[in-house]
Design an enzyme around this catalytic site. Structure first.
Site, PDB file in Angstrom:
ATOM      1  N   GLU A 200     -12.065 -17.325  20.111  1.00  0.00           N
ATOM      2  CA  GLU A 200     -13.021 -16.436  20.753  1.00  0.00           C
ATOM      3  C   GLU A 200     -12.507 -15.015  20.561  1.00  0.00           C
ATOM      4  O   GLU A 200     -11.316 -14.811  20.345  1.00  0.00           O
ATOM      5  CB  GLU A 200     -13.142 -16.720  22.249  1.00  0.00           C
ATOM      6  CG  GLU A 200     -12.012 -16.151  23.089  1.00  0.00           C
ATOM      7  CD  GLU A 200     -11.002 -17.197  23.535  1.00  0.00           C
ATOM      8  OE1 GLU A 200     -11.382 -18.365  23.660  1.00  0.00           O
ATOM      9  OE2 GLU A 200      -9.832 -16.837  23.734  1.00  0.00           O
TER      10      GLU A 200
ATOM     11  N   SER B 277       1.292  -0.819  19.201  1.00  0.00           N
ATOM     12  CA  SER B 277       0.707  -2.120  18.867  1.00  0.00           C
ATOM     13  C   SER B 277      -0.312  -2.098  17.736  1.00  0.00           C
ATOM     14  O   SER B 277      -0.497  -3.101  17.053  1.00  0.00           O
ATOM     15  CB  SER B 277       0.081  -2.745  20.123  1.00  0.00           C
ATOM     16  OG  SER B 277      -0.869  -1.870  20.696  1.00  0.00           O
TER      17      SER B 277
ATOM     18  N   LYS C 114      -1.529  -8.478  16.163  1.00  0.00           N
ATOM     19  CA  LYS C 114      -2.201  -9.771  16.358  1.00  0.00           C
ATOM     20  C   LYS C 114      -1.944 -10.752  15.208  1.00  0.00           C
ATOM     21  O   LYS C 114      -1.903 -11.959  15.411  1.00  0.00           O
ATOM     22  CB  LYS C 114      -3.700  -9.573  16.550  1.00  0.00           C
ATOM     23  CG  LYS C 114      -4.037  -9.019  17.929  1.00  0.00           C
ATOM     24  CD  LYS C 114      -5.491  -9.190  18.255  1.00  0.00           C
ATOM     25  CE  LYS C 114      -5.772  -8.841  19.706  1.00  0.00           C
ATOM     26  NZ  LYS C 114      -5.665  -7.391  19.968  1.00  0.00           N
TER      27      LYS C 114
END
Ligand SMILES: *Cc1c(COP(=O)(O)O)cnc(C)c1O
Length: 391
Positions: free
Chosen positions: A111, A377, A89
């Site tokens: 968010e 990931s 991320k």
């Protein structure tokens, strides 16, 4: 077949910007500027430098010897779990915070569901000394206390969304409301390849560093710059988009996306959008989503918080519809088994999300002369509580 985004922000039938009139100015400003900013030399220099020195890139492409032996094939793990903050991320939040800076924005909103994107956003806001407000469903705030604490320590304000089901989609509504109310100084930092154009394209470009590195890493390790298969899990689809990006046009590479089946697609406890969803509009984008007969978004479920999203990005809807991508599902149980298997065989504790990608090894045909890349990931630290319960 064309897999590129067009000027209006569509991948085939999917994408675009289906937004309220009051957001037109904000998205238009971003659409007009993002490519110019990203292509600037000064932007690229700072982006690459931060990815190297702050995030720790390039991430290794690790040949998993014992896992390969078990499945009688050659498996490489793209180690996004080794990034700063523990997942892919941060590649996107670094990119977008630089875009925000170039646009002269002073205030960042985001968010978050499980808190992973909130933490990655709060991290880059601390780094850049920008005000950070993270909207989060009231229920999620209770469920994800460690990530809420991290965001606060990083200097972010966590604002509870108290309407509706008090989860991710309600937090999204609050963030959009904030953006409408603050059109000039505020930048909305979206965490996956979702949302109105240009977000899906911009986020995919920032995450494409994953497959960019794979090109040279595979060449060095296998003599060929492409693998036979790439496997990645899909929540909104950003790590998968990054891992597929430079191989989408190369049809020799099979692209395998793995969704969270949850307790099973026959139950209503699932997040397998391509299997139970249909076409509609979510988060300003035309795509596939889980909805009831009235078009209301249905609450998704998965043991892994990062895959617990009721839609997929428009690129993935297009890959699914055209058949370019193979979409599989893994249940909670299958993902847990895969996480324990990787831990035992390779000494790597994966994130529960990434474990869904690993679980696909049992569902595909593996050949001894094939090279398979699995995008790992994230790391499993955040999931230890779940893993401990299973031991
Ligand atoms: C958030 C997250 C995901 C899911 O998001 P995508 O946008 O689909 O990549 C997957 N893995 C990890 C570790 C995550 O934190």
């Amino acid at each position: 077949m064309n897999y590129k985004i067009n000027k209006e922000g569509f991948y085939g039938d999917f994408g675009g910007a289906f937004i309220p009139e009051m957001l037109y100015h904000n998205t238009h400003e971003l659409k007009e500027n993002y490519l110019k900013i990203i292509q600037k030399e000064s932007f690229q220099k700072e982006f690459k430098e931060l990815l190297k020195e702050y995030v720790g890139r390039p991430t290794p492409l690790y040949f998993a010897k014992r896992l390969s032996k078990k499945y009688n094939t050659n498996i490489f793990l793209k180690r996004e779990d080794l990034n700063h903050t523990g997942a892919h991320k941060i590649n996107n939040t670094i990119g977008q915070i630089l875009v925000a800076k170039h646009m002269g924005k002073k205030r960042i909103i985001a968010e978050t569901g499980a808190g992973q994107h909130g933490v990655a956003t709060a991290t880059v806001c601390a780094l850049m000394d920008l005000e950070c407000i993270v909207y989060m469903g009231e229920i999620d705030i209770k469920r994800q206390a460690p990530n809420v604490a991290r965001m606060k320590m990083l200097g972010a304000e966590v604002r509870p969304a108290v309407s509706g089901s008090k989860t991710l989609k309600d937090a999204t509504n609050e963030a959009i409301r904030d953006w409408i109310a603050n059109p000039t100084d505020t930048y909305y930092l979206i965490g996956s390849v979702v949302g109105p154009h240009p977000y899906p394209d911009m986020v995919a470009q920032f995450q494409s560093v994953i497959s960019k590195e794979m090109l040279s890493q595979l060449k060095e390790k296998t003599g060929r710059n492409y693998p036979d298969k790439i496997i990645a899990c899909v929540g909104g689809g950003s790590n998968a988009a990054g891992a597929f990006y430079h191989y989408i046009e190369n049809t020799k590479v099979e692209l395998i996306a793995v969704e969270a089946d949850g307790l099973g697609v026959q139950t209503n406890k699932t997040a397998a959008t391509t299997q139970v969803g249909s076409e509609g509009i979510i988060h300003g984008s035309k795509t596939l989503l889980m909805q009831n007969k009235e078009g209301q978004i249905t609450e998704p479920y998965s043991i892994s918080a990062g895959l617990d999203y009721p839609g997929i990005g428009p690129l993935h809807a297009h890959l699914f519809k055209t058949g370019r991508g193979v979409f599989l599902g893994a249940t909670d149980k299958e993902a847990l088994d895969a996480a324990f298997e990787l831990t035992k065989l390779e000494g790597i504790i994966p994130a529960l999300e990434s474990a869904h990608a690993l679980a696909a090894l049992k569902k595909i045909e593996c050949k001894p002369d094939e090279n398979i890349v699995i995008n790992l990931s994230g790391r499993g630290d955040k999931d230890m509580e779940t893993y401990i319960k299973m031991m």
